[in-house]
Design a protein around this motif. Structure first.
Motif, PDB file in Angstrom:
ATOM      1  N   ILE A  68      71.414  99.675 102.369  1.00 46.18           N
ATOM      2  CA  ILE A  68      70.697  98.647 103.098  1.00 46.18           C
ATOM      3  C   ILE A  68      71.512  98.072 104.320  1.00 46.18           C
ATOM      4  CG2 ILE A  68      69.866  96.238 102.701  1.00 46.18           C
ATOM      5  CD1 ILE A  68      69.710  96.905  99.793  1.00 46.18           C
ATOM      6  N   THR A  69      70.718  98.119 105.680  1.00 45.02           N
ATOM      7  CA  THR A  69      71.764  98.118 106.752  1.00 45.02           C
ATOM      8  C   THR A  69      71.171  96.821 107.461  1.00 45.02           C
ATOM      9  OG1 THR A  69      70.201  99.644 107.717  1.00 45.02           O
ATOM     10  CG2 THR A  69      72.330 100.500 107.067  1.00 45.02           C
ATOM     11  N   GLU A  70      70.205  96.256 107.094  1.00 47.75           N
ATOM     12  CA  GLU A  70      69.287  95.268 107.666  1.00 47.75           C
ATOM     13  C   GLU A  70      70.379  93.882 107.292  1.00 47.75           C
ATOM     14  OE1 GLU A  70      67.637  96.848 105.368  1.00 47.75           O
ATOM     15  OE2 GLU A  70      66.422  98.229 106.745  1.00 47.75           O
ATOM     16  N   SER A  71      70.354  93.144 108.452  1.00 46.56           N
ATOM     17  CA  SER A  71      70.984  91.923 108.126  1.00 46.56           C
ATOM     18  C   SER A  71      69.982  90.887 107.762  1.00 46.56           C
ATOM     19  CB  SER A  71      71.963  91.568 109.467  1.00 46.56           C
ATOM     20  OG  SER A  71      71.010  91.412 110.425  1.00 46.56           O
ATOM     21  N   MET A  72      70.261  89.879 106.900  1.00 45.37           N
ATOM     22  CA  MET A  72      69.505  88.962 106.311  1.00 45.37           C
ATOM     23  C   MET A  72      70.211  87.494 106.472  1.00 45.37           C
ATOM     24  SD  MET A  72      67.126  88.741 103.193  1.00 45.37           S
ATOM     25  CE  MET A  72      68.351  88.037 101.948  1.00 45.37           C
TER      26      MET A  72
END
Length: 128
Positions: A68-72
């Motif tokens: 999981i590479t998306e920042s949130m």
């Protein structure tokens, strides 16, 4: 971990099977693993080597988990620290599934099922 009170007035579950979980309240880690071999046959013929899980590739292959590479980022403001559920009616929870009312930090669930259909050759149905 965020903690809240889980309040369930009425819970009706008919069936829970095969590494499944019913969790009311917070949990830190939930791991579920289930594997099944389902054989459907037109004739009752047994070869003696049924049920050997390691012989099927589906049970040996590593599970591909992409990173999981998306920042949130998010902001949460809970005015009422209670998870309130009036009524839950569940027919079934099966094969490494979860029914969860509460918070969790880490959840990992895996189900691997090999379905085999052994059908008779056309014209051999009367041999049974």
């Amino acid at each position: 971990m965020l903690t809240r009170t889980s309040n369930v007035d009425h819970l009706e579950v008919k069936q829970v099977a095969f590494s499944s979980i019913i969790q009311l309240g917070d949990s830190s880690i939930i791991n579920g693993f289930s594997r099944a071999l389902a054989v459907q046959r037109e004739a009752e013929i047994f070869f003696g080597d049924e049920g050997n899980f390691p012989s099927y590739r589906i049970f040996k292959k590593p599970l591909p988990l992409p990173p999981i590479t998306e920042s949130m980022s998010f902001f949460r403001h809970d005015l009422n620290p209670i998870i309130k559920v009036n009524k839950l009616h569940v027919t079934a929870v099966s094969s490494s599934s979860i029914l969860h009312v509460g918070n969790s930090r880490y959840i990992s669930l895996e189900a691997r099922i090999k379905h085999i259909r052994q059908l008779l050759l056309e014209g051999h149905e009367q041999d049974i």
